[in-house]
Structures are given as structure tokens and as C-alpha cells.
Design a protein around this motif. Structure first.
Motif, PDB file in Angstrom:
ATOM      1  N   ASP A   1      -7.410   7.839  -5.538  1.00  0.00           N
ATOM      2  CA  ASP A   1      -8.216   7.964  -4.322  1.00  0.00           C
ATOM      3  C   ASP A   1      -7.612   8.960  -3.332  1.00  0.00           C
ATOM      4  OD1 ASP A   1      -9.887   6.085  -5.372  1.00  0.00           O
ATOM      5  OD2 ASP A   1      -9.170   4.415  -4.120  1.00  0.00           O
ATOM      6  N   ARG A   2      -6.291   8.921  -3.193  1.00  0.00           N
ATOM      7  CA  ARG A   2      -5.644   9.768  -2.180  1.00  0.00           C
ATOM      8  C   ARG A   2      -5.141  11.082  -2.741  1.00  0.00           C
ATOM      9  NH1 ARG A   2      -5.323   6.462   2.243  1.00  0.00           N
ATOM     10  NH2 ARG A   2      -5.117   4.235   1.787  1.00  0.00           N
TER      11      ARG A   2
ATOM     12  N   GLN B   1      -3.684  -1.329  -8.747  1.00  0.00           N
ATOM     13  CA  GLN B   1      -3.936  -0.867  -7.369  1.00  0.00           C
ATOM     14  C   GLN B   1      -3.193   0.410  -7.036  1.00  0.00           C
ATOM     15  OE1 GLN B   1      -4.620  -5.218  -5.532  1.00  0.00           O
ATOM     16  NE2 GLN B   1      -3.472  -3.809  -4.237  1.00  0.00           N
TER      17      GLN B   1
ATOM     18  N   GLU C   1       0.847  -1.188   0.000  1.00  0.00           N
ATOM     19  CA  GLU C   1       0.000   0.000   0.000  1.00  0.00           C
ATOM     20  C   GLU C   1       0.884   1.239   0.000  1.00  0.00           C
ATOM     21  OE1 GLU C   1      -3.662   1.189   2.342  1.00  0.00           O
ATOM     22  OE2 GLU C   1      -2.973  -0.659   3.306  1.00  0.00           O
TER      23      GLU C   1
ATOM     24  N   GLU D   1      -4.979   3.802  -5.978  1.00  0.00           N
ATOM     25  CA  GLU D   1      -4.683   4.452  -4.696  1.00  0.00           C
ATOM     26  C   GLU D   1      -4.239   5.907  -4.911  1.00  0.00           C
ATOM     27  OE1 GLU D   1      -2.057   2.241  -2.042  1.00  0.00           O
ATOM     28  OE2 GLU D   1      -2.298   3.786  -0.492  1.00  0.00           O
TER      29      GLU D   1
END
Ligand SMILES: Nc1ncnc2c1ncn2[C@@H]1O[C@H](COP(=O)(O)OP(=O)(O)OP(=O)(O)O)[C@@H](O)[C@H]1O
Ligand SMILES: [Mg+2]
Length: 325
Positions: free
Chosen positions: A161-162, A154, A128, A158
Motif C-alpha cells: 500500500d505504501r 499485514q 504499524e 502495508e
């Protein structure tokens, strides 16, 4: 704030067989093959697109943060990258698998027998980015380089999203990815990098027009080997930059990764698109004039002299204050 580089980390093991493979094949006996070739040379190179880009950024003093998945055999490679200014603190070590490895034997007729073991790279999707950002600070840019496909999707998701700005660099993964996956990797990127072939493939597979891609990304950089680089933005006249004249490639592999490192470093220094592309081209030339993708160095004096000869002294004067050492 740092540049985070996600992507493959691998080693190449290249052997040469002083004969012809075909002399050892027995006609009619190909259903049970058990062959061993006595090779007379083995070279090992550090590679993987993520590690290559991080190496270049490290040389240029950016202190990039490398993010990828490796095996317990990574110690030496880790020390090498650290010595060249790469932050490897967010590299994930697999407990079960070795670092990705390309093993290739070439015979005297240039036939090749090769295998690629993806190994620990297949666990990259377990990484992550949020903990990385907590450790080093919110990134200025996340490079999503060629990697385990699920990890690429992914990492891109991410970033969106962030709200981390990201660079889409799908490279050779475009060859087999379908249109839907490519659209996911590209949409909303600050930067998109392809070579000329990948540029065409991306349009064909996504079904997007040139204009539609440019409406979804900030800047699209297309490298064209010796023909130079084209930089496109929506509503702007494309910028064309020549390749460094009299480049003598001994191994073109890795030129693309080096170009990306130079471009991103120069943008971080605050230089314009044209200048950054020139820096990228100069770093690419250094990389392809040696064997191996992380074997080049960028000694300030010679680098600047060659840069000035290719792009002019005014351009070199803009770059000079930013070079390390
Ligand atoms: N023959 C050459 N002469 C001068 N520069 C070159 C040459 N080949 C490659 N380069 C430099 O390397 C950069 C990247 O090369 P190219 O466009 O072939 O990308 P690529 O095919 O993605 O490379 P890679 O093999 O690293 O994936 C070019 O933009 C250029 O700066
Ligand atoms: Mg490439």
C-alpha cells in the motif's frame, strides 16, 4: 535509508537430561503424567529470525531497524542487540506477555520434549510500519520474516500500500500456511528467499509455476545448504554460487538468517547479485560454525581471507571497502 527487519524475536532455553525420558514413563499410567526431570545443563540463546537477521546486519554496519513484539523480560536482549548495532527503537513491548520462548530438554538418546510459547509475538500484528518510517525515514527495504501469521500478512500489505520495497521470507511458516496466504506474502516482493525444500513447497501450495513466481517477484534466492545458492530473475540465466568450501557446521540453524543478512547488506553497499550472494554465504558459514544463532563475529581480516580463498581476491577486493571497522 535504513533496512527495516520485521520478524520473530525469541529466546531458546535448552536443557540436557542425563538419562532417558522413557525410563520414567510407566506403562499403563500415561493418562495422568506428572514428571520432573533433573537436568544438568541449561544454555540460553538469543534467537528469532527477525532478531537473527538484524544481528547480522548490525555486525555488517547497516544499523538495521528491528520491528517485532517482546515482553518486559527483553532488557538484556535489547542491550545485546543495541551493542551490536541494531536500532531497537521500534520494538514493541507487550504489557502482558513474555517474549516468545522455546524450551527444550534433550535426553541421552536424543529424544526431545519441547514447548514453544509465542507470547508477545502474538501481538506483532498491532505494529504499524508507517510510524517506523516516520521515525527513521522511508525504508530502502522491509524484510517480512517469519512471525505471527497475521503480522506477516499485514506488514506485507502495508508495504504494498505504501510502496515500501519488501523481501518475502516466509521460511518455516510455509509449512502450514495455505496457498492463498502464501500468494499474498509473495506477490510484488522485490526479493523472495526460501531454502530448497521451501522452494518446492511454495510452488506446490501456490499452484504457480516457477515462471509465474518470477513474474511476481524481482529476485528469488534459494539456499541449498552445502550445495550453494541459486539466484533467479525472470528472463535471466540463474546465477549459481557455491557454499564456502570446508565449512565445518557445528549448528546449521541460523545459517539461513545469516545468509540473508549478508546478501541484503551487500546489496545495500551497491554490489551485484553474485557478489552479494557470496557475502551471504560467507556470513552463513561464520554463523553455523558456532553454537547459537547470534554468537558469531566477523573480524575483518580473517573474514576477508576466507572470502578470498572461496571466491577469489578480485571479489574480496570489492567487498573489503564496505566492511565496518
Ligand atoms: N553444510 C554446509 N556447508 C556449507 N554451508 C552451509 C552448510 N549448511 C548451510 N550452509 C550455509 O547456510 C546457508 C543456509 O542454509 P540452508 O540452505 O540449509 O538454509 P535453511 O535450511 O533455511 O537454514 P536455517 O536452519 O537457518 O533455517 C546456505 O546457503 C549455506 O551458505
Ligand atoms: Mg530457514
Amino acid at each position: 535509508m535504513p533496512v527495516v527487519v520485521t520478524g520473530s524475536i525469541a529466546t531458546d532455553h535448552l536443557m540436557t537430561f542425563p538419562g532417558r525420558f522413557t525410563d520414567q514413563f510407566v506403562e499403563g499410567k500415561m493418562e495422568n503424567v506428572s514428571l520432573s526431570f533433573l537436568v544438568d545443563d541449561l544454555v540460553q540463546h538469543r534467537g528469532g529470525a527477525g532478531a537473527n537477521m538484524a544481528y547480522g546486519l548490525g555486525l555488517l554496519g547497516l544499523g538495521p531497524v528491528l520491528v517485532g513484539s517482546v515482553g518486559s523480560d527483553f532488557d538484556d536482549y535489547d542491550a545485546w542487540l543495541t551493542r551490536h548495532g541494531v536500532d531497537t527503537g521500534s520494538v514493541r513491548w507487550s504489557e502482558l506477555k513474555h517474549t516468545a520462548r522455546f524450551v527444550c530438554t534433550t535426553d541421552t538418546a536424543n529424544n526431545q520434549i519441547a514447548s514453544f510459547y509465542s507470547g508477545a509475538m502474538s501481538e506483532a500484528s498491532l505494529i504499524e510500519l508507517a510510524p517506523v518510517a516516520r521515525r527513521v525515514g522511508g525504508p530502502d527495504l522491509v524484510i517480512v520474516g517469519p512471525n505471527d501469521p497475521q503480522a506477516m500478512v499485514q506488514h506485507t500489505q502495508e508495504c504494498r500500500d505504501r510502496g515500501y520495497p519488501f523481501m518475502a521470507d516466509p521460511s518455516q511458516q510455509l509449512a502450514w500456511a495455505d496457498g492463498e496466504m502464501i500468494r499474498t506474502l509473495v506477490d510484488g516482493a522485490d526479493l523472495l528467499f526460501t531454502n530448497e525444500y521451501e522452494h518446492a513447497l511454495l510452488l506446490q501450495k501456490t499452484g504457480w509455476s516457477e515462471g509465474e513466481v518470477l513474474s511476481r517477484v524481482g529476485t528469488w534466492v534459494t539456499t541449498r545448504s552445502a550445495k550453494g545458492v541459486i539466484v533467479e530473475q525472470a528472463g535471466q540465466t540463474p546465477i549459481e554460487v557455491i557454499a564456502v568450501p570446508e565449512t565445518k557446521p557445528v549448528e546449521p540453524t541460523g545459517g539461513g538468517d545469516a545468509l540473508r543478512a549478508g546478501f541484503v547488506a551487500a546489496r545495500q553497499w551497491g554490489l551485484g547479485l553474485e557478489r552479494a550472494t557470496q557475502v551471504g554465504s560467507a556470513v552463513a558459514t561464520a554463523a553455523i560454525e558456532v553454537i547459537g544463532t547470534q554468537e558469531y563475529s566477523l573480524p575483518t581480516g580473517p573474514f576477508l581471507d576466507r572470502f578470498a580463498a572461496a571466491f577469489g581476491t578480485a571479489a574480496a577486493d570489492e567487498v573489503a571497502p564496505h566492511l565496518p571497522g
